[in-house]
Design an enzyme around this catalytic site. Structure first.
Site, short mmCIF file in Angstrom:
data_model
loop_
_atom_site.label_atom_id
_atom_site.label_comp_id
_atom_site.label_asym_id
_atom_site.label_seq_id
_atom_site.Cartn_x
_atom_site.Cartn_y
_atom_site.Cartn_z
N TYR A 1 -66.74 -129.04 -40.25
CA TYR A 1 -65.56 -128.41 -40.58
C TYR A 1 -65.55 -127.83 -42.09
O TYR A 1 -65.02 -126.71 -42.17
CB TYR A 1 -64.44 -129.28 -40.38
CG TYR A 1 -63.00 -128.75 -40.55
CD1 TYR A 1 -62.48 -128.47 -39.21
CD2 TYR A 1 -62.21 -128.77 -41.74
CE1 TYR A 1 -60.89 -127.92 -39.20
CE2 TYR A 1 -61.08 -128.08 -41.69
CZ TYR A 1 -60.25 -127.70 -40.40
OH TYR A 1 -59.27 -127.36 -40.45
N PHE B 1 -55.93 -97.08 -42.92
CA PHE B 1 -56.21 -97.45 -41.45
C PHE B 1 -54.92 -97.94 -40.91
O PHE B 1 -53.87 -98.48 -41.47
CB PHE B 1 -57.55 -98.25 -41.29
CG PHE B 1 -57.70 -98.54 -39.97
CD1 PHE B 1 -58.04 -97.40 -38.98
CD2 PHE B 1 -57.48 -99.71 -39.44
CE1 PHE B 1 -58.41 -97.67 -37.88
CE2 PHE B 1 -57.91 -100.09 -37.97
CZ PHE B 1 -58.26 -98.95 -37.16
N ASP B 2 -54.84 -97.87 -39.57
CA ASP B 2 -53.47 -98.14 -38.82
C ASP B 2 -53.10 -99.60 -39.02
O ASP B 2 -52.10 -100.06 -39.17
CB ASP B 2 -53.36 -97.54 -37.23
CG ASP B 2 -54.61 -98.27 -36.61
OD1 ASP B 2 -55.51 -98.78 -37.11
OD2 ASP B 2 -54.32 -98.35 -35.27
N ASP C 1 -60.91 -101.19 -48.61
CA ASP C 1 -61.02 -101.42 -47.36
C ASP C 1 -62.37 -101.14 -46.79
O ASP C 1 -62.58 -100.02 -46.48
CB ASP C 1 -59.80 -100.90 -46.57
CG ASP C 1 -59.83 -101.00 -44.87
OD1 ASP C 1 -60.90 -101.57 -44.38
OD2 ASP C 1 -59.11 -100.76 -44.19
N ALA D 1 -64.70 -101.82 -44.12
CA ALA D 1 -65.41 -101.90 -42.72
C ALA D 1 -66.50 -101.29 -43.04
O ALA D 1 -67.76 -101.78 -42.26
CB ALA D 1 -64.45 -101.38 -41.96
N LYS E 1 -67.82 -104.03 -38.15
CA LYS E 1 -68.38 -102.63 -38.16
C LYS E 1 -69.94 -102.71 -39.00
O LYS E 1 -70.96 -103.10 -38.35
CB LYS E 1 -67.65 -101.71 -38.98
CG LYS E 1 -66.34 -101.17 -38.18
CD LYS E 1 -65.23 -102.10 -38.30
CE LYS E 1 -64.09 -101.52 -37.67
NZ LYS E 1 -62.96 -102.51 -37.64
N HIS F 1 -49.91 -97.71 -29.77
CA HIS F 1 -51.02 -97.04 -28.89
C HIS F 1 -51.83 -97.87 -28.24
O HIS F 1 -52.21 -97.63 -27.02
CB HIS F 1 -51.97 -96.13 -29.83
CG HIS F 1 -52.68 -96.88 -31.05
ND1 HIS F 1 -51.94 -97.46 -32.06
CD2 HIS F 1 -53.94 -97.66 -31.27
CE1 HIS F 1 -52.96 -98.35 -32.80
NE2 HIS F 1 -53.92 -98.15 -32.19
#
Ligand code: F0G
Length: 458
Positions: free
Chosen positions: A72, A124-125, A215, A217, A258, A450
């Site tokens: 843990y 990004f969304d 961001d 990715a 990614k 979407h």
């Protein structure tokens, strides 16, 4: 004879995929309410819905899974990932999260409040979703060139410094908790941001006393493009480029699904101990204790290994050349696509593919449905459905770009699959004049619609 380019790996394990008939696909997509997210994976022959979490792990990553430490607290897996993040990105502090949007949730819970402004390059969304969910505003400062799909610009992810400065001048620093730079910029077509631009954004942000987060990715693909396209970087290694890129950020959010080539995972990197300490509370609240944050030990091991593999030049070259191979086939046939080719995907310009369809009938979604029916290839709409409604007016937002994205999973498909995808899209292109009707919405969610939207023929 010059030896041709070929992949930097061979295949050890295979996963069967299934063909279907056109009649079956017509029925399946109707049953799925014309939402490609509702299809079962065995109803899809080649799945280009996303490159996120769909890559093939290497033998080294699978071996690392066996060595995972599931303690843990204080697990060796935690230290493995911590060391990999420090070595590759340079960030001293990090918090593990279960995926990229979870990292966004923790970061924005820590620093964002109502009415705040978050400038960046086409967020990004999920990023935009997290910002707007908190009644704050994402402001897109991407260069105008990004929105002209025919224009061949090497760094269409770049921030327009004038646009950015106007935003920074118009609001007090207390209202701008962070600038988010997305590398590569998914929403503008998997397009990279140049080192020069990253450097200049950071310089401007420092002048105004504002924090910069990446961001990240697809940070390794961004580094590959810098190496290939930007003057002065050809002789630098990907890892050197990555370190310099991150030297222009105060922190990063990462969807490891990614460029770290794992099926699940994410993290936040920080320079500031103070910010790390504040974010820790939210990480524990939402994700789990700080030494695992939603990931099992084996996942952290695979992620650490994936960070090294994902920043290897040979791997990146294989990956990006495969995307470009598909792009070349489509370009040669005259199919309207975004130039230059993106790092993780080819983006088809649906407005130019189906110019006769009204924008109210979801043009890129219509194209994605036609491609599925044609060959069982599942792409994804990056257009009006994804853009959601304006939170103020409740009206549809019509983005400048109406795209169908064909995202290529990492190390999964061969170039024969690329040939098949191109043939299917060419068939749709040849009959495009007969596609005279799009779709209308029957049911939708108020945010990120979407994923669950239901449609019928217009
Ligand atoms: N940022 C970028 C640039 C992304 O492309 C994504 C995900 C995220 C953040 C969120 O990460 O999915 O791990 O929570 N993009 C996927 C895609 C979904 O298909 O492009 P996540």
């Amino acid at each position: 004879m010059k030896l041709p380019f070929s992949e930097s790996y061979k295949i050890k394990m295979v996963e069967p995929i299934r063909r279907s008939t056109r009649e079956q696909r017509e029925q399946w997509i109707e049953d799925a309410k014309y939402n490609l997210f509702n299809l079962r994976s065995d109803q899809v022959f080649i799945d280009l819905l996303t490159d996120s979490g769909t890559g093939a792990m290497s033998q080294m990553q699978w071996s690392e899974m066996m060595l995972g430490d599931e303690s843990y607290a204080g697990a060796s897996s935690y230290f493995k990932i911590k060391n990999a993040i420090r070595e590759i990105t340079g960030f001293e502090y990090f918090l593990p999260t279960h995926q990229g949007r979870a990292a966004e949730n923790v970061l924005f819970s820590t620093i964002l409040k109502e009415n705040d402004i978050v400038p960046g390059n086409s967020h990004f969304d999920t990023t935009k979703g997290h910002i707007e969910f908190r009644k704050a505003h994402a402001i897109d400062c991407t260069i105008d060139e990004a929105f002209i799909t025919t224009l061949d610009h090497p760094f269409k992810g770049d921030v327009d410094l004038n646009k950015l400065e106007n935003v920074l001048k118009a609001h007090p620093a207390s209202q701008i908790p962070v600038i988010i730079i997305t590398i590569t910029c998914n929403s503008s077509g998997g397009q990279p941001v140049s080192m020069k631009n990253l450097r200049e954004v950071k310089k401007m942000a420092d002048q105004y006393g504002i924090t910069v987060f990446f961001d990240s990715a697809r940070f390794a693909e961004n580094a590959y493009f810098i190496k290939i396209r930007e003057e002065g970087y050809r002789d630098k290694s990907i890892r050197e480029i990555v370190r310099e890129m991150f030297s222009y950020a105060d922190g990063m959010t990462m969807s490891s699904k990614k460029d770290a080539i794992v099926n699940m995972g994410g993290f936040i990197g920080f320079n500031s101990k103070e910010l790390f300490d504040r974010a820790t509370m939210y990480n524990i609240l939402f994700e789990g204790y700080i030494s695992y944050g939603g990931m099992s030990g084996r996942d952290m091991n695979a992620l650490a290994q994936g960070l090294y593999e994902g920043t290897d030049f040979d791997y990146l070259e294989t990956r990006i050349k495969q995307v470009a191979y598909l792009g070349g086939l489509l370009k040669d046939y005259g199919i309207p696509i975004q130039f230059p080719f993106g790092g993780h995907a080819i983006f088809v310009d649906a407005k130019r593919f189906l110019p006769h369809l009204p924008k109210e009938e979801y043009v890129a979604q219509t194209l994605a449905i036609e491609l599925y029916i044609e060959g069982g290839v599942r792409g994804v709409e990056i257009g009006t459905l994804l853009a959601d409604r304006d939170p103020g007016t409740g009206l549809n937002r019509y983005p400048d770009l109406e795209l169908m994205r064909l995202a290529i999973p990492r190390r999964v498909y061969t170039n024969n699959h690329m040939d098949y995808i191109a043939a299917a899209l060419i068939n749709v292109f040849d009959r495009r004049d007969k596609i005279t009707k799009g779709f209308k919405i029957v049911k939708e969610a108020p945010i990120l619609r979407h994923f669950t939207v239901e449609l019928e023929k217009a």
